[in-house]
Write a protein that holds these residues in place. Structure first.
Motif, PDB file in Angstrom:
ATOM      1  N   SER A  88       0.832  -1.212   0.000  1.00  0.00           N
ATOM      2  CA  SER A  88       0.000   0.000   0.000  1.00  0.00           C
ATOM      3  C   SER A  88       0.866   1.262   0.000  1.00  0.00           C
ATOM      4  N   SER A  89       1.981   1.224   0.703  1.00  0.00           N
ATOM      5  CA  SER A  89       2.916   2.351   0.700  1.00  0.00           C
ATOM      6  C   SER A  89       3.470   2.570  -0.710  1.00  0.00           C
ATOM      7  N   PHE A  90       3.839   1.486  -1.356  1.00  0.00           N
ATOM      8  CA  PHE A  90       4.319   1.563  -2.737  1.00  0.00           C
ATOM      9  C   PHE A  90       3.229   2.110  -3.663  1.00  0.00           C
ATOM     10  N   SER A  91       2.026   1.590  -3.537  1.00  0.00           N
ATOM     11  CA  SER A  91       0.916   2.018  -4.402  1.00  0.00           C
ATOM     12  C   SER A  91       0.619   3.496  -4.243  1.00  0.00           C
ATOM     13  N   ARG A  92       0.603   3.981  -3.006  1.00  0.00           N
ATOM     14  CA  ARG A  92       0.339   5.399  -2.769  1.00  0.00           C
ATOM     15  C   ARG A  92       1.420   6.276  -3.393  1.00  0.00           C
ATOM     16  N   THR A  93       2.673   5.877  -3.201  1.00  0.00           N
ATOM     17  CA  THR A  93       3.783   6.658  -3.749  1.00  0.00           C
ATOM     18  C   THR A  93       3.758   6.642  -5.277  1.00  0.00           C
ATOM     19  N   PHE A  94       3.559   5.469  -5.865  1.00  0.00           N
ATOM     20  CA  PHE A  94       3.506   5.345  -7.321  1.00  0.00           C
ATOM     21  C   PHE A  94       2.371   6.200  -7.880  1.00  0.00           C
ATOM     22  N   ALA A  95       1.199   6.116  -7.265  1.00  0.00           N
ATOM     23  CA  ALA A  95       0.039   6.879  -7.746  1.00  0.00           C
ATOM     24  C   ALA A  95       0.277   8.380  -7.621  1.00  0.00           C
ATOM     25  N   ARG A  96       0.934   8.808  -6.550  1.00  0.00           N
ATOM     26  CA  ARG A  96       1.210  10.230  -6.362  1.00  0.00           C
ATOM     27  C   ARG A  96       2.157  10.745  -7.439  1.00  0.00           C
ATOM     28  N   LEU A  97       3.170   9.941  -7.780  1.00  0.00           N
ATOM     29  CA  LEU A  97       4.179  10.375  -8.752  1.00  0.00           C
ATOM     30  C   LEU A  97       3.723  10.203 -10.201  1.00  0.00           C
ATOM     31  N   MET A  98       3.021   9.130 -10.489  1.00  0.00           N
ATOM     32  CA  MET A  98       2.636   8.821 -11.869  1.00  0.00           C
ATOM     33  C   MET A  98       1.194   9.215 -12.208  1.00  0.00           C
TER      34      MET A  98
END
Length: 128
Positions: A88-98
């Motif tokens: 979930s941490s990865f998903s949030r970061t990826f979604a914020r950046l991409m």
């Protein structure tokens, strides 16, 4: 005092990739790979106008895009490989950046690849 050969930005990125593969995505691990002290790496990155945190984020994002596009690994495995504490941490970061969720990005990449393959086959079939 002896002169220290400082790594290029590409060499630092490669060292970050190596650190991630070893499971040690810290500045200390990257400095060890570069064979310089942590403080020297910090100063060097500062002179280049960046920071370890920014460079790590850039490398992680590039690797995430490659892993999502070229593998069917579960998001939890991708997150773990990239040094995130959870999927979930990865998903949030990826979604914020991409500006797109990782699963959606993967689907888009897969669809793009599938559209290219029939097009190539069609060209080969016309040539025959």
């Amino acid at each position: 005092m002896r002169a220290v050969r400082l790594p290029s930005s590409e060499a630092v990125r490669a060292a970050i990739v190596a650190s991630l593969r070893q499971g040690d995505a810290t500045i200390n691990g990257t400095a060890r790979v570069c064979k310089i002290s942590t403080r020297t790496l910090q100063r060097h990155l500062g002179r280049m106008g960046t920071s370890y945190r920014a460079m790590l984020a850039e490398v992680r994002l590039n690797m995430a895009c490659q892993l999502l596009a070229d593998s069917s690994k579960p998001l939890s495995d991708v997150a773990k490989f990239l040094g995130y504490s959870s999927a979930s941490s990865f998903s949030r970061t990826f979604a914020r950046l991409m500006k797109v969720q990782p699963v959606v990005y993967r689907r888009q990449q897969l669809a793009d690849k599938q559209q290219q393959v029939p097009h190539r086959r069609r060209l080969c079939a016309i040539d025959s």
